[in-house]
Design a protein around this motif. Structure first.
Motif: not given
Length: 174
Positions: A70-71, A74, A151-152, A154, A161, A163-165
């Motif tokens: 998660v960014a 966010r 990954i998560s 959103d 979508t 999301d990834w980090g």
């Protein structure tokens, strides 16, 4: 209690709780779990809602220290909760400069939620999950390097979508 800025004085505070447990599942496997919760009261500035308080401030909700994938920032609100579960598996151990060097593979699951920012700011789903895989290099039992990929989903009004980090950090998450 906290600070002031050019437009006024902010007075806020609240409880922060964190619990951690580590369970050995064998000679080379540890199940690690952390649960955190915080609720800020008072005139909480917008920019403080993305941080966890306490004597050891933690960035999040999102990012390398709370819900990976998660960014950072966010999801923000005065109240937040998160859970992190890691399975720390030693892959090999060797000597480096006469000190032990362990390598670990770490699958993990993180979940988090925020609330209390007003009904117009509530997230479309209350719980934000993330899954990932990390590797750790632990030298001399005290120096930890970690690389985590997560990954998560959103979910917004516009659709979903993924999301990834990718995080490179020197320390265990907890």
């Amino acid at each position: 209690m906290c600070s002031s800025d050019l437009t006024g004085t902010y007075s806020f505070g609240g409880p922060f709780l964190s619990a951690r447990t580590y369970v050995s599942l064998g000679p080379r496997v540890v199940l690690a779990q952390r649960v955190m919760g915080e609720w800020l009261f008072g005139d909480v500035p917008f920019y403080e809602m993305v941080h966890w308080g306490g004597v050891v401030p933690i960035a999040g909700m999102g990012g390398a220290d709370s819900v990976r994938g998660v960014a950072f920032g966010r999801w923000r609100a005065p109240a937040k909760a998160a859970s992190n579960t890691e399975l720390r598996v030693d892959v090999f151990t060797m000597k480096l400069f006469k000190q032990p060097l362990r390598a670990q593979v770490v699958p993990f699951v993180d979940v988090g939620t925020v609330w209390g920012a007003g009904s117009d700011e509530l997230p479309p789903i209350p719980v934000h999950p993330a899954v990932g895989l990390g590797v750790r290099a632990i030298w001399a039992e005290t120096i930890v390097g970690r690389l985590d990929a997560a990954i998560s989903p959103d979910i917004t009004d516009e659709g979903t979508t993924l999301d990834w980090g990718l995080y490179v950090v020197f320390d265990h998450m907890f």
